[in-house]
Design an enzyme around this catalytic site. Structure first.
Site, PDB file in Angstrom:
ATOM      1  N   HIS A 129       0.841  -1.201   0.000  1.00 55.23           N
ATOM      2  CA  HIS A 129       0.000   0.000   0.000  1.00 55.23           C
ATOM      3  C   HIS A 129       0.875   1.249   0.000  1.00 55.23           C
ATOM      4  O   HIS A 129       0.692   2.149  -0.819  1.00 55.23           O
ATOM      5  CB  HIS A 129      -0.925  -0.013   1.217  1.00 55.23           C
ATOM      6  CG  HIS A 129      -1.602   1.299   1.483  1.00 55.23           C
ATOM      7  ND1 HIS A 129      -2.563   1.825   0.663  1.00 55.23           N
ATOM      8  CD2 HIS A 129      -1.424   2.223   2.473  1.00 55.23           C
ATOM      9  CE1 HIS A 129      -2.961   2.995   1.135  1.00 55.23           C
ATOM     10  NE2 HIS A 129      -2.288   3.274   2.234  1.00 55.23           N
ATOM     11  N   ASP A 134       6.877  22.275 -26.033  1.00 53.81           N
ATOM     12  CA  ASP A 134       6.892  20.912 -25.484  1.00 53.81           C
ATOM     13  C   ASP A 134       7.913  20.878 -24.361  1.00 53.81           C
ATOM     14  O   ASP A 134       8.468  21.904 -23.974  1.00 53.81           O
ATOM     15  CB  ASP A 134       7.271  19.889 -26.574  1.00 53.81           C
ATOM     16  CG  ASP A 134       6.728  18.497 -26.251  1.00 53.81           C
ATOM     17  OD1 ASP A 134       6.988  18.005 -25.139  1.00 53.81           O
ATOM     18  OD2 ASP A 134       6.014  17.912 -27.092  1.00 53.81           O
ATOM     19  N   TRP A 159       6.928   0.025   4.066  1.00 52.70           N
ATOM     20  CA  TRP A 159       7.448   0.799   2.931  1.00 52.70           C
ATOM     21  C   TRP A 159       8.770   1.474   3.267  1.00 52.70           C
ATOM     22  O   TRP A 159       9.499   1.914   2.394  1.00 52.70           O
ATOM     23  CB  TRP A 159       6.423   1.824   2.440  1.00 52.70           C
ATOM     24  CG  TRP A 159       6.479   3.154   3.132  1.00 52.70           C
ATOM     25  CD1 TRP A 159       5.860   3.496   4.292  1.00 52.70           C
ATOM     26  CD2 TRP A 159       7.198   4.326   2.705  1.00 52.70           C
ATOM     27  NE1 TRP A 159       6.161   4.793   4.625  1.00 52.70           N
ATOM     28  CE2 TRP A 159       6.983   5.334   3.663  1.00 52.70           C
ATOM     29  CE3 TRP A 159       8.006   4.628   1.611  1.00 52.70           C
ATOM     30  CZ2 TRP A 159       7.536   6.601   3.573  1.00 52.70           C
ATOM     31  CZ3 TRP A 159       8.563   5.905   1.540  1.00 52.70           C
ATOM     32  CH2 TRP A 159       8.321   6.873   2.506  1.00 52.70           C
ATOM     33  N   SER A 200      13.348   6.624 -13.398  1.00 50.84           N
ATOM     34  CA  SER A 200      12.243   7.348 -14.029  1.00 50.84           C
ATOM     35  C   SER A 200      12.089   8.734 -13.403  1.00 50.84           C
ATOM     36  O   SER A 200      11.955   9.740 -14.109  1.00 50.84           O
ATOM     37  CB  SER A 200      10.958   6.533 -13.869  1.00 50.84           C
ATOM     38  OG  SER A 200       9.842   7.346 -14.084  1.00 50.84           O
ATOM     39  N   SER A 201      12.123   8.795 -12.064  1.00 50.21           N
ATOM     40  CA  SER A 201      11.949  10.079 -11.381  1.00 50.21           C
ATOM     41  C   SER A 201      13.071  11.040 -11.713  1.00 50.21           C
ATOM     42  O   SER A 201      12.844  12.236 -11.907  1.00 50.21           O
ATOM     43  CB  SER A 201      11.927   9.886  -9.865  1.00 50.21           C
ATOM     44  OG  SER A 201      10.762   9.227  -9.503  1.00 50.21           O
ATOM     45  N   HIS A 248      12.811  12.138   3.969  1.00 54.45           N
ATOM     46  CA  HIS A 248      12.154  13.376   4.364  1.00 54.45           C
ATOM     47  C   HIS A 248      11.976  14.345   3.200  1.00 54.45           C
ATOM     48  O   HIS A 248      10.869  14.826   2.976  1.00 54.45           O
ATOM     49  CB  HIS A 248      12.742  14.037   5.599  1.00 54.45           C
ATOM     50  CG  HIS A 248      11.719  14.972   6.159  1.00 54.45           C
ATOM     51  ND1 HIS A 248      10.657  14.520   6.897  1.00 54.45           N
ATOM     52  CD2 HIS A 248      11.511  16.270   5.942  1.00 54.45           C
ATOM     53  CE1 HIS A 248       9.844  15.532   7.129  1.00 54.45           C
ATOM     54  NE2 HIS A 248      10.337  16.606   6.570  1.00 54.45           N
ATOM     55  N   GLU A 272      11.640  13.423   0.325  1.00 53.96           N
ATOM     56  CA  GLU A 272      10.606  12.728  -0.457  1.00 53.96           C
ATOM     57  C   GLU A 272       9.193  13.167  -0.058  1.00 53.96           C
ATOM     58  O   GLU A 272       8.332  13.367  -0.914  1.00 53.96           O
ATOM     59  CB  GLU A 272      10.760  11.215  -0.286  1.00 53.96           C
ATOM     60  CG  GLU A 272       9.586  10.368  -0.774  1.00 53.96           C
ATOM     61  CD  GLU A 272       9.424  10.354  -2.278  1.00 53.96           C
ATOM     62  OE1 GLU A 272      10.398  10.700  -2.983  1.00 53.96           O
ATOM     63  OE2 GLU A 272       8.330  10.005  -2.747  1.00 53.96           O
ATOM     64  N   TYR A 277       8.337  15.971   1.018  1.00 52.11           N
ATOM     65  CA  TYR A 277       8.095  17.308   0.456  1.00 52.11           C
ATOM     66  C   TYR A 277       7.942  17.257  -1.057  1.00 52.11           C
ATOM     67  O   TYR A 277       7.252  18.099  -1.635  1.00 52.11           O
ATOM     68  CB  TYR A 277       9.178  18.289   0.899  1.00 52.11           C
ATOM     69  CG  TYR A 277       9.087  18.565   2.391  1.00 52.11           C
ATOM     70  CD1 TYR A 277       7.837  18.560   3.008  1.00 52.11           C
ATOM     71  CD2 TYR A 277      10.195  18.795   3.163  1.00 52.11           C
ATOM     72  CE1 TYR A 277       7.721  18.774   4.362  1.00 52.11           C
ATOM     73  CE2 TYR A 277      10.073  19.015   4.534  1.00 52.11           C
ATOM     74  CZ  TYR A 277       8.834  19.003   5.125  1.00 52.11           C
ATOM     75  OH  TYR A 277       8.708  19.216   6.464  1.00 52.11           O
ATOM     76  N   SER A 307      -2.240  27.031  -5.135  1.00 52.88           N
ATOM     77  CA  SER A 307      -1.968  28.456  -5.367  1.00 52.88           C
ATOM     78  C   SER A 307      -2.494  28.918  -6.714  1.00 52.88           C
ATOM     79  O   SER A 307      -2.639  30.121  -6.950  1.00 52.88           O
ATOM     80  CB  SER A 307      -0.459  28.726  -5.305  1.00 52.88           C
ATOM     81  OG  SER A 307       0.037  28.371  -4.044  1.00 52.88           O
ATOM     82  N   HIS A 358      14.231  13.269  12.633  1.00 63.26           N
ATOM     83  CA  HIS A 358      13.044  13.319  13.501  1.00 63.26           C
ATOM     84  C   HIS A 358      12.164  12.089  13.289  1.00 63.26           C
ATOM     85  O   HIS A 358      11.228  11.869  14.047  1.00 63.26           O
ATOM     86  CB  HIS A 358      12.255  14.629  13.323  1.00 63.26           C
ATOM     87  CG  HIS A 358      11.595  14.806  12.003  1.00 63.26           C
ATOM     88  ND1 HIS A 358      11.503  16.006  11.361  1.00 63.26           N
ATOM     89  CD2 HIS A 358      10.997  13.937  11.181  1.00 63.26           C
ATOM     90  CE1 HIS A 358      10.874  15.867  10.212  1.00 63.26           C
ATOM     91  NE2 HIS A 358      10.559  14.619  10.088  1.00 63.26           N
ATOM     92  N   HIS A 359      12.463  11.298  12.266  1.00 60.50           N
ATOM     93  CA  HIS A 359      11.777  10.010  12.119  1.00 60.50           C
ATOM     94  C   HIS A 359      12.400   8.957  13.026  1.00 60.50           C
ATOM     95  O   HIS A 359      11.954   7.827  13.053  1.00 60.50           O
ATOM     96  CB  HIS A 359      11.860   9.524  10.671  1.00 60.50           C
ATOM     97  CG  HIS A 359      11.205  10.451   9.688  1.00 60.50           C
ATOM     98  ND1 HIS A 359       9.894  10.301   9.298  1.00 60.50           N
ATOM     99  CD2 HIS A 359      11.659  11.541   9.038  1.00 60.50           C
ATOM    100  CE1 HIS A 359       9.584  11.258   8.441  1.00 60.50           C
ATOM    101  NE2 HIS A 359      10.640  12.031   8.260  1.00 60.50           N
ATOM    102  N   THR A 410       5.928  26.899   6.460  1.00 67.05           N
ATOM    103  CA  THR A 410       4.673  26.229   6.106  1.00 67.05           C
ATOM    104  C   THR A 410       3.488  27.078   6.553  1.00 67.05           C
ATOM    105  O   THR A 410       2.504  27.235   5.825  1.00 67.05           O
ATOM    106  CB  THR A 410       4.606  24.830   6.753  1.00 67.05           C
ATOM    107  OG1 THR A 410       5.857  24.188   6.562  1.00 67.05           O
ATOM    108  CG2 THR A 410       3.514  23.992   6.127  1.00 67.05           C
ATOM    109  N   LYS A 437       2.729  29.901   4.220  1.00 65.85           N
ATOM    110  CA  LYS A 437       1.939  29.517   3.055  1.00 65.85           C
ATOM    111  C   LYS A 437       0.449  29.463   3.386  1.00 65.85           C
ATOM    112  O   LYS A 437      -0.391  29.984   2.652  1.00 65.85           O
ATOM    113  CB  LYS A 437       2.409  28.161   2.507  1.00 65.85           C
ATOM    114  CG  LYS A 437       3.855  28.163   2.087  1.00 65.85           C
ATOM    115  CD  LYS A 437       4.170  27.021   1.147  1.00 65.85           C
ATOM    116  CE  LYS A 437       3.687  27.302  -0.228  1.00 65.85           C
ATOM    117  NZ  LYS A 437       4.721  27.848  -1.115  1.00 65.85           N
ATOM    118  N   ARG A 483       1.417   1.061  15.215  1.00 69.42           N
ATOM    119  CA  ARG A 483       1.054   0.879  13.819  1.00 69.42           C
ATOM    120  C   ARG A 483       1.526  -0.491  13.333  1.00 69.42           C
ATOM    121  O   ARG A 483       2.264  -1.180  14.019  1.00 69.42           O
ATOM    122  CB  ARG A 483       1.647   2.003  12.964  1.00 69.42           C
ATOM    123  CG  ARG A 483       3.136   2.080  12.993  1.00 69.42           C
ATOM    124  CD  ARG A 483       3.651   3.371  12.377  1.00 69.42           C
ATOM    125  NE  ARG A 483       3.607   3.341  10.929  1.00 69.42           N
ATOM    126  CZ  ARG A 483       4.479   3.976  10.138  1.00 69.42           C
ATOM    127  NH1 ARG A 483       5.461   4.685  10.666  1.00 69.42           N
ATOM    128  NH2 ARG A 483       4.373   3.929   8.832  1.00 69.42           N
TER     129      ARG A 483
END
Lengths: 381, 516
Positions: free
Chosen positions: B67, B96, B132, B160-161, B244, B246, B248, B259, B293-294, B319, B322, B441
């Protein structure tokens, strides 16, 4: 399904009661546990108050921000015929809403840093406990007391599979809880034997990752006697959800009595090592040890899980040389999920389970290992 | 000179057209969104009540892992790349993408990556079952054999990314219409430019992490094995140094979409454009110094713990800027509430709630209680579902008339919104409570004290899933039989994309437009 329906009905009833009588409210709040426990240690109470402080800050900011949004959504809508304004810049506002959150963060950060520094101060402990995570149990050693044991889930499979009704401590009950004295500074040294686990007791605000090859530490002074339950908090494989932590906090006298009792029990088991057993005794005991320690992976029928956990039925190990079989159980197989059970199980248990595995499920080897064989094997003889 | 698309299947195989590739990315992402959703529903079905009813614990772990992987790498990231493909050239007045052949390649390797990843479900030993975040040594020594295919799939997704990111940077920096200076670019282009730099910075780090795993598994190294002198925690540092930024990567383009939408429906220009740009850049830079922080519970030294706590709290400042700017944009506007606006407003509110729990999680001592509980699950679903998924949905409703030349059904759009909005909150809000009450979890079964919250979550999940079927139906019926859309579609929207006809012709801006 019926149970589910009943539960759904209970909710509706619950809500009706809420509206009807204020008295029911307290009971419902009790049932619907929704907040962090303040716990029973000075640190856990500090953590709880930090949690509530930051929560109320968030609520306050939320009320202001969402309040302005909702007012604006109500007043400034085209259907009310308003014409849009055209302002789109204000350095003052930008500075203001950078500075205010910043100030709030500093106000929160200072007490948080203090608690953190306190939480890290594990020096001058009075009792040291070495905690080792295994797939899927905890091993506890009271350092300097020669007391060491494993603590495993005792919830019966029947309850998990729904054939029996679930007890109050469903999945949070173990055979041997860790017993600790109250009002003493206890240091927890946490490590693991295989993968990463995490030892967590919410009432102590202690959560430390158990990492193979490394030792982490944490501490607690438990202020109230009682039974405190927690769970492994780091995904550690198949039975991650089935390795609870149970700690019993007792008075110093009761704790000493428990230590003595533990030592006596260990001595009794050591004595058994020299005693020879009959095949039937070993086989019967082996079946029980197998279901407790082996069946989680190799399954009750010994068929294993293809590709992950090898079958024991018709396996070359169970049908081969008994010394090799003993070696696999005692020392594990490096680089696989097969752990070394030499420390986890007593000599009697290992002898019994080896005997059982060689004859059960039509393996029919019929030979047996005695506890003394296991002892000798461990000594390298 | 102008010519249309080729005919037949080869149009899609050989295409180098940014609109075709954008559409393929979007459809691919939509398919993955449903696949990941099915995995989520298996999880919620098992957690509907205590006890093991539907799946085995090992399969449950495969579901949580798949998932996460499918939603992150298959649904959210390709959707944003698809939107970038469609919209970046249209927004900057380019004909293009800068590197059209690489564009084709970066899309077409993705289906193979996900075919390989999905095939692990049918392999002996099952699919990856280590979450994951695939912490070693659970994902190395103790992993099922399929882990090697997982590693290869991650490599392909990363390639790819990276190609997609290079393409976007090259396009934005080189192909803007004359007169479109950097500070005149739409926010969506800005946020994607910054996101693309993040991608190029961190995807190789992920590739490094999985390569080290591969070496540990097959070539006898011990990067993550303490017995051989390695360190399992090293894996977590490397992973989160990718992980991290990632997260964002999955939210910055969302900021750009919102926006664009809020000013259109508030009929008022975006408040604080330049501070929005700076805030985005600040968030991106800070994202590189907060990864641990993870890992507050892994036993870092106190100095590290304090640094990462303060740095993380700091992120809430840009943040917040925004959020305040979006609210100020709405203030004194003349608002209407079409589907894209509804999703955008829900984005602002719910993302803010996710931000609140984020600030709570940043308080390191409190994190010792929150870490690895459902509180964390609630937090990241509140930032990712309303954050990424709602903004993508808003973007699809907003630009679909431009892409297809047809208007979607507004009533059905609103039904979709309210079902999704209610479903989301019913699913994820109770997770705050079950987490605080102490539910870890990634567990397939739990004590009865968590039962009520879990049952509510499961009911919400079904509702949320059903809402997406409405979305699918609405999109298809719009493309097939929607009412003709005007070129402007909305009430005086800003941006070059609204100056081309609806549907946007196969080739646009072959002559650069004039920028005011």
């Amino acid at each position: 399904m019926l149970k589910t329906a009943r539960r759904l009905c209970a909710w509706m009833l619950g809500f009706t009661c809420l509206l009807a009588a204020g008295g029911a409210l307290a009971e419902e709040v009790e049932r619907w546990k929704f907040n962090m426990t303040p716990g029973v240690t000075p640190i856990s109470q500090n953590v709880y108050s930090l949690h509530m402080q930051i929560f109320w800050w968030c609520v306050a900011i939320g009320v202001v921000v969402f309040g302005i949004m909702f007012v604006s959504m109500f007043l400034h809508r085209k259907s009310r015929g308003v014409k849009p304004a055209n302002f789109h810049e204000s350095t003052l506002l930008e500075l203001l809403w950078t500075a205010i959150p910043f100030a709030i963060l500093i106000m929160m950060g200072i007490p948080a840093s203090k608690t953190l520094i306190d939480l890290y101060d594990t020096e001058k402990s009075e009792v040291d406990v070495l905690i080792t995570g295994y797939q899927w149990s905890w091993k506890y050693e009271i350092l300097g007391e020669d007391v060491s044991f494993f603590s495993k889930l005792t919830t019966p499979t029947d309850q998990i599979e729904g054939h029996a009704s679930k007890g109050v401590n469903y999945l949070l009950e173990v055979d041997e809880p860790l017993v600790l004295p109250v009002n003493k500074k206890i240091r927890f040294l946490v490590t693991a034997n295989d993968v990463i686990h995490s030892w967590w007791v919410p009432a102590f605000a202690v959560k430390r990752d158990a990492i193979p090859g490394f030792i982490n530490d944490a501490w607690a002074v438990i202020t109230e006697p009682g039974i405190y339950r927690g769970q492994c908090a780091e995904l550690c494989g198949k039975d991650h959800g089935f390795m609870p932590v149970v700690v019993e906090a007792k008075s110093e006298a009761d704790y000493q009595a428990w230590l003595a009792e533990k030592k006596a029990a260990a001595a009794a088991i050591a004595e058994l090592t020299e005693k020879p057993f009959t095949f039937d005794e070993l086989y019967a005991k082996g079946e029980e040890v197998y279901s407790r320690s082996c069946a989680a992976c190799h399954l009750a029928g010994g068929q294993g899980v293809p590709g992950v956990f090898p079958a024991l039925k018709d396996s070359p190990v169970a049908l081969g040389d008994i010394n090799h079989h003993i070696d696999v159980v005692v020392n594990g197989v490096a680089g696989t999920a097969m752990q070394a059970f030499g420390e986890q199980l007593s000599e009697v248990d290992i002898a019994a389970v080896v005997t059982y595995e060689r004859t059960a499920w039509d393996n029919n080897m019929g030979d047996l290992a005695q506890p003394i064989d296991i002892y000798n094997h461990k000594q390298g003889k | 000179m102008a010519h249309g698309p080729a005919k037949g299947l080869t149009r899609w195989l050989y295409t180098t057209n940014h609109k075709d590739i954008g559409s393929m990315y979007l459809w691919f992402s939509f398919a993955m969104f449903f696949l990941g959703g099915i995995f989520a529903l298996v999880i919620r079905a098992e957690l509907f009540q205590p006890g093991l009813q539907i799946v085995e614990p090992n399969f449950f772990n495969q579901m949580t892992t798949m998932h996460g992987l499918v939603m992150v790498f298959g649904a959210v990231m390709p959707a944003f790349v698809g939107l970038a493909n469609w919209m970046v050239p249209l927004m900057i007045g380019a004909p293009d993408m800068a590197l059209p052949r690489m564009n084709n390649w970066s899309f077409w390797i993705l289906p193979f990556a996900f075919a390989m990843l999905s095939s692990t479900l049918f392999m002996t030993g099952g699919a990856p079952n280590f979450g994951w975040t695939f912490y070693a040594p659970l994902s190395t020594t103790y992993a099922p054999p399929s882990v090697t295919f997982f590693i290869f799939a991650i490599h392909i997704m990363g390639a790819s990314s990276i190609m997609g990111a290079i393409n976007i940077i090259a396009t934005i920096l080189n192909m803007r219409a004359p007169g479109m200076t950097l500070m005149k670019m739409p926010m969506f282009v800005w946020t994607w430019l910054i996101t693309a730099f993040l991608l190029i910075a961190v995807m190789p780090v992920l590739a490094g992490a999985v390569t080290m795993m591969l070496m540990d598994i097959h070539f006898g190294t011990s990067f993550f094995d303490a017995a051989g002198g390695g360190d399992p925690v090293l894996f977590q540092h490397v992973f989160w140094f990718f992980g991290h930024p990632e997260v964002y990567i999955m939210i910055l383009p969302a900021f750009g979409i919102v926006s664009a939408i809020i000013p259109t429906f508030a009929r008022k220009p975006l408040f604080g454009y330049s501070s929005m740009v700076y805030a985005t850049a600040a968030i991106a830079i800070l994202s590189f110094v907060v990864w641990a922080h993870h890992m507050f519970t892994v036993g870092m030294p106190i100095a590290g713990e304090l640094f990462f706590m303060w740095a993380t709290m700091l992120i809430s400042v840009p943040t917040g800027v925004k959020i305040f700017n979006w609210v100020a944009t709405m203030f004194k506007g003349s608002m209407t509430f079409e589907t894209p606006m509804l999703f955008s407003i829900a984005f602002v509110i719910l993302f803010t709630i996710g931000g609140f729990s984020g600030v709570m999680l940043a308080i390191a001592p409190a994190d010792f209680q929150y870490h690895d509980t459902y509180f964390v699950v609630a937090h990241f679903h509140y930032v990712l579902v309303p954050g990424a998924i709602f903004s993508i949905t808003a973007g699809v409703y907003y630009w679909l008339p431009k892409w297809s030349g047809r208007m979607y059904n507004e009533t059905m759009g609103k039904v979709h919104f309210w079902l999704a909005f209610i479903g989301l909150n019913v699913t994820f809000f109770p997770m705050h409570f079950s987490g605080l009450a102490g539910m870890p979890r990634r567990i397939p079964d739990y004590n009865m004290m968590f039962a009520d919250w879990n049952m509510i979550s499961s009911v919400g999940a079904v509702l949320f899933g059903a809402a997406q079927l409405v979305f699918l139906y609405n999109v298809i019926s719009t493309i097939l039989s929607g009412k003709k859309a005007t070129d402007e579609v909305w009430d005086n929207p800003e941006g070059l994309e609204w100056t081309v006809p609806s549907p946007a012709p196969y080739h646009t801006f072959t002559e650069p437009p004039a920028i005011k």
